[in-house]
Design a protein around this motif. Structure first.
Motif: not given
Length: 101
Positions: A48-49, A54-58, A71-76
């Motif tokens: 994820e980091t 690289a500019g991928v949206p969360p 899970r998507r973008g730091g979510g649950t």
């Protein structure tokens, strides 16, 4: 390279550094205003980091844990399996469509 990799991943505990470097090299092949990465899939927070760097949206970063939960973008964790992701793929990806120029 082996010693360098071991140092980075085992001693410094920064395995994402290699992936970030690779993704940034690929991204540099495109003009600054264009991002060749639409989404990123990984199996841990290091991935994820790297995708964020690289500019991928969360919202387009998907992390799959050992149980297959996604899970998507730091979510649950929100989907139970790959089959569930496949069922929702059109809904998920449609919301990120960009207008054609």
């Amino acid at each position: 390279r082996l010693i360098e990799s071991l140092t980075r991943e085992v001693i410094r505990r920064n395995p994402e550094e290699f992936k970030i470097e690779c993704l940034q090299q690929v991204r540099s092949l495109w003009p600054e205003e264009r991002n060749p990465f639409y989404a990123g899939f990984g199996n841990n927070s290091h991935d994820e980091t790297a995708y964020l760097a690289a500019g991928v949206p969360p919202a387009r970063i998907f992390v799959i844990n050992p149980q297959g939960e996604i899970r998507r973008g730091g979510g649950t964790y929100c989907w139970a399996s790959y089959p569930r992701l496949l069922e929702r793929r059109e809904d998920l990806l449609r919301q990120f469509e960009e207008p054609r120029v």
